[in-house]
Design a protein around this motif. Structure first.
Motif, mmCIF file in Angstrom:
data_model
loop_
_atom_site.group_PDB
_atom_site.id
_atom_site.type_symbol
_atom_site.label_atom_id
_atom_site.label_comp_id
_atom_site.label_asym_id
_atom_site.label_seq_id
_atom_site.Cartn_x
_atom_site.Cartn_y
_atom_site.Cartn_z
ATOM 1 N N SER A 93 7.239 -8.370 -10.840
ATOM 2 C CA SER A 93 8.640 -7.799 -10.781
ATOM 3 C C SER A 93 8.697 -6.736 -10.027
ATOM 4 O O SER A 93 7.778 -6.032 -9.812
ATOM 5 C CB SER A 93 9.046 -7.432 -12.663
ATOM 6 O OG SER A 93 8.444 -6.187 -12.752
ATOM 7 N N VAL A 94 9.950 -6.583 -9.503
ATOM 8 C CA VAL A 94 10.305 -5.548 -8.505
ATOM 9 C C VAL A 94 11.330 -4.898 -9.182
ATOM 10 O O VAL A 94 12.604 -5.429 -9.385
ATOM 11 C CB VAL A 94 10.808 -6.254 -7.017
ATOM 12 C CG1 VAL A 94 11.183 -4.862 -6.341
ATOM 13 C CG2 VAL A 94 9.509 -6.745 -6.518
ATOM 14 N N GLU A 95 11.238 -3.699 -9.132
ATOM 15 C CA GLU A 95 12.347 -2.666 -9.930
ATOM 16 C C GLU A 95 13.010 -1.421 -9.084
ATOM 17 O O GLU A 95 12.145 -0.961 -8.282
ATOM 18 C CB GLU A 95 11.769 -2.444 -11.393
ATOM 19 C CG GLU A 95 11.272 -3.472 -12.089
ATOM 20 C CD GLU A 95 10.532 -3.245 -13.390
ATOM 21 O OE1 GLU A 95 11.002 -1.965 -14.106
ATOM 22 O OE2 GLU A 95 9.782 -4.022 -13.949
ATOM 23 N N ILE A 122 9.645 0.056 -7.930
ATOM 24 C CA ILE A 122 8.349 -0.263 -8.734
ATOM 25 C C ILE A 122 7.904 -1.635 -8.396
ATOM 26 O O ILE A 122 8.633 -2.554 -8.801
ATOM 27 C CB ILE A 122 8.500 -0.276 -10.093
ATOM 28 C CG1 ILE A 122 8.782 1.419 -10.557
ATOM 29 C CG2 ILE A 122 7.503 -0.635 -11.217
ATOM 30 C CD1 ILE A 122 9.367 2.075 -11.811
ATOM 31 N N LEU A 123 6.780 -1.723 -8.205
ATOM 32 C CA LEU A 123 6.024 -3.041 -8.188
ATOM 33 C C LEU A 123 5.227 -3.213 -9.395
ATOM 34 O O LEU A 123 4.342 -2.469 -9.667
ATOM 35 C CB LEU A 123 5.159 -3.292 -6.828
ATOM 36 C CG LEU A 123 6.027 -2.956 -5.526
ATOM 37 C CD1 LEU A 123 5.157 -2.952 -4.374
ATOM 38 C CD2 LEU A 123 7.091 -3.824 -5.397
ATOM 39 N N PHE A 124 5.512 -4.399 -10.212
ATOM 40 C CA PHE A 124 4.801 -4.480 -11.581
ATOM 41 C C PHE A 124 4.566 -5.631 -12.071
ATOM 42 O O PHE A 124 5.054 -6.506 -12.266
ATOM 43 C CB PHE A 124 5.949 -3.952 -12.416
ATOM 44 C CG PHE A 124 5.719 -3.516 -13.649
ATOM 45 C CD1 PHE A 124 4.273 -3.203 -14.207
ATOM 46 C CD2 PHE A 124 6.426 -3.765 -14.822
ATOM 47 C CE1 PHE A 124 3.932 -2.804 -15.398
ATOM 48 C CE2 PHE A 124 6.010 -3.476 -16.115
ATOM 49 C CZ PHE A 124 4.635 -3.054 -16.483
ATOM 50 N N LYS A 148 4.448 3.027 -8.221
ATOM 51 C CA LYS A 148 5.746 3.494 -8.137
ATOM 52 C C LYS A 148 5.796 4.070 -6.724
ATOM 53 O O LYS A 148 5.216 4.996 -6.389
ATOM 54 C CB LYS A 148 6.082 4.656 -9.129
ATOM 55 C CG LYS A 148 7.499 5.025 -9.185
ATOM 56 C CD LYS A 148 7.845 6.362 -9.724
ATOM 57 C CE LYS A 148 7.451 7.348 -8.517
ATOM 58 N NZ LYS A 148 7.774 8.799 -8.770
ATOM 59 N N ILE A 149 6.870 3.789 -6.108
ATOM 60 C CA ILE A 149 6.985 4.355 -4.606
ATOM 61 C C ILE A 149 8.329 4.963 -4.574
ATOM 62 O O ILE A 149 9.490 4.413 -4.751
ATOM 63 C CB ILE A 149 6.990 3.322 -3.562
ATOM 64 C CG1 ILE A 149 5.781 2.478 -3.582
ATOM 65 C CG2 ILE A 149 6.994 3.714 -2.132
ATOM 66 C CD1 ILE A 149 5.844 1.056 -2.844
ATOM 67 N N PRO A 150 8.514 6.317 -4.255
ATOM 68 C CA PRO A 150 9.450 6.883 -4.216
ATOM 69 C C PRO A 150 10.477 6.575 -2.940
ATOM 70 O O PRO A 150 10.030 6.444 -1.579
ATOM 71 C CB PRO A 150 9.383 8.579 -3.917
ATOM 72 C CG PRO A 150 7.896 8.538 -3.524
ATOM 73 C CD PRO A 150 7.285 7.152 -4.071
ATOM 74 N N ILE A 186 0.906 5.422 -10.542
ATOM 75 C CA ILE A 186 0.221 4.187 -10.820
ATOM 76 C C ILE A 186 0.867 4.329 -12.611
ATOM 77 O O ILE A 186 0.544 5.122 -13.186
ATOM 78 C CB ILE A 186 -1.331 4.373 -10.912
ATOM 79 C CG1 ILE A 186 -1.868 4.545 -9.316
ATOM 80 C CG2 ILE A 186 -2.023 3.174 -11.379
ATOM 81 C CD1 ILE A 186 -1.443 3.522 -8.450
ATOM 82 N N ILE A 187 1.027 2.980 -12.939
ATOM 83 C CA ILE A 187 1.508 2.721 -14.168
ATOM 84 C C ILE A 187 0.383 1.642 -14.862
ATOM 85 O O ILE A 187 0.251 0.511 -14.318
ATOM 86 C CB ILE A 187 3.068 1.916 -14.152
ATOM 87 C CG1 ILE A 187 4.000 2.934 -13.333
ATOM 88 C CG2 ILE A 187 3.540 1.623 -15.481
ATOM 89 C CD1 ILE A 187 5.300 2.137 -12.861
ATOM 90 N N PHE A 188 0.273 2.194 -15.987
ATOM 91 C CA PHE A 188 -0.949 1.271 -16.893
ATOM 92 C C PHE A 188 0.032 0.806 -18.265
ATOM 93 O O PHE A 188 0.719 1.502 -18.555
ATOM 94 C CB PHE A 188 -1.991 1.872 -17.391
ATOM 95 C CG PHE A 188 -2.949 2.494 -16.280
ATOM 96 C CD1 PHE A 188 -3.906 1.707 -15.671
ATOM 97 C CD2 PHE A 188 -2.634 4.068 -15.691
ATOM 98 C CE1 PHE A 188 -4.514 2.193 -14.712
ATOM 99 C CE2 PHE A 188 -3.674 4.235 -14.479
ATOM 100 C CZ PHE A 188 -4.523 3.525 -14.104
ATOM 101 N N TYR A 189 -0.201 -0.483 -18.396
ATOM 102 C CA TYR A 189 0.960 -1.010 -19.373
ATOM 103 C C TYR A 189 0.202 -2.183 -20.186
ATOM 104 O O TYR A 189 -0.668 -2.846 -19.846
ATOM 105 C CB TYR A 189 1.935 -1.753 -18.585
ATOM 106 C CG TYR A 189 2.934 -2.392 -19.641
ATOM 107 C CD1 TYR A 189 4.050 -1.737 -20.475
ATOM 108 C CD2 TYR A 189 3.335 -3.689 -19.649
ATOM 109 C CE1 TYR A 189 4.703 -2.439 -21.189
ATOM 110 C CE2 TYR A 189 3.860 -4.706 -20.368
ATOM 111 C CZ TYR A 189 4.738 -3.629 -21.420
ATOM 112 O OH TYR A 189 5.577 -4.357 -22.261
#
Length: 330
Positions: A93-95, A122-124, A148-150, A186-189
């Motif tokens: 997903s791209v958000e 966000i690239l997820f 996450k890229i600002p 960095i996002i951990f899910y």
């Protein structure tokens, strides 16, 4: 077909990157609502969008109400997601999102500061590591690793006066009204789902951890973690009702040793970070490939370090559309 509710419930706080400077102002999650998402079907696509309103004038010192230093902190945010099932187990997903406004109103309606603009990208990717279906129940475990890229501003300025020569004097706006915090994160899910299709009943949980990076101002916002527990049921095959209890933890800010946070940005790092617990009622209605939904985050408990603006009102409403990108039999 995996039901739509798996990826809809709790779609945004993405916005709320209500950065926790001298005021926490809300959640630190960069994903809409701490998004509870599994995976899509093979070659299935999802388009989703929602609107979120956040508003507060409540201040806390630890877990006690205290005098607020502002009249109101608010935002109106639009969030968008495009997701695609690369395989039956892997979804990408791209958000992103856009703030119609982020506004801080000072005491007695003075010193109003506002901004608007795009937030983050966000690239997820998410991978289904376990999926088992029996006649009476289905179990699914999904893991995700996002980046996450600002895209928007994190160093926007506000005019605070003029010189004798008539030149404007600027200062950096507080983090609470910047469209992004300016760091790459960095996002951990993790997502765990147990459904009982014959009873139209489900239980699920998710966990999210965001490792924050440093921005160009020499600031590192506190890491963010959340855990959500959900229970939901479908009525009349179309109406979904879900209740969630969500716990959040936000770490304290850090600053580069050469950066004076108080002198430059009026930020006291000891008044950042904290813990919160929310009750989140949610409702959705599905008609074929479309689902509309609404939810509200109701704070049950808040413990904020130092003196900060806390959470008060938050409402999200949105629409999701899913479709296959291939014809049956191909």
């Amino acid at each position: 077909m995996r039901p739509l509710f798996v990826s809809l419930f709790i779609i945004l706080n993405y916005n709320n990157i209500f950065s926790q400077g001298c005021c926490s102002g809300g959640s630190g999650s960069p994903i809409a609502g701490g998004t509870s998402q599994g995976v899509l079907l093979d070659r299935q696509m999802e388009l989703a969008a929602n609107y979120q309103y956040f508003g507060t004038n409540k201040a806390f010192s630890k877990d006690h109400d205290t005098l607020s230093t502002i009249d109101k902190l608010s935002s109106n945010y639009l969030y968008f997601r495009l997701a695609y099932g690369i395989t039956k187990d892997l979804t990408m997903s791209v958000e992103t999102g856009y703030y119609l406004n982020k506004t801080q109103i000072g005491l007695n309606a003075r010193d109003t500061i506002t901004s608007s603009g795009i937030g983050d990208l966000i690239l997820f990717p998410r991978y289904d590591i376990y999926n088992h279906t029996e006649e009476t129940k289905r179990t699914e475990i999904t893991l995700g690793l996002g980046y996450k890229i600002p895209l928007g501003k994190h160093d926007d300025s506000t005019v605070i006066g003029t010189t004798y020569q008539g030149k404007k004097i600027y200062t950096t706006s507080p983090p609470t009204v910047q469209p992004t915090n300016g760091s790459q994160d960095i996002i951990f899910y993790a997502f765990l789902f147990r459904g009982y299709p014959l009873k139209n009943f489900r239980l699920f949980a998710n966990g999210l951890y965001v490792r924050k990076g440093w921005n160009s101002l020499g600031q590192k916002f506190g890491d963010y973690a959340s855990v959500g527990l959900f229970v939901g049921k479908t009525f009349f095959k179309k109406l979904g009702v879900t209740a969630q209890v969500k716990g959040e933890w936000i770490g304290m800010m850090k600053a580069d040793k050469n950066v004076d946070m108080v002198a430059l940005y009026n930020i006291y790092v000891e008044s950042t970070g904290g813990k919160k617990v929310f009750f989140v009622p949610q409702i959705s209605f599905t008609q074929k490939a479309f689902t509309i939904y609404a939810l509200s985050e109701i704070p049950l408990y808040q413990y904020l370090n130092g003196n900060q603006i806390g959470s008060q009102y938050q409402f999200t409403a949105g629409l999701s559309y899913r479709f296959n990108t291939y014809k049956a039999g191909k």
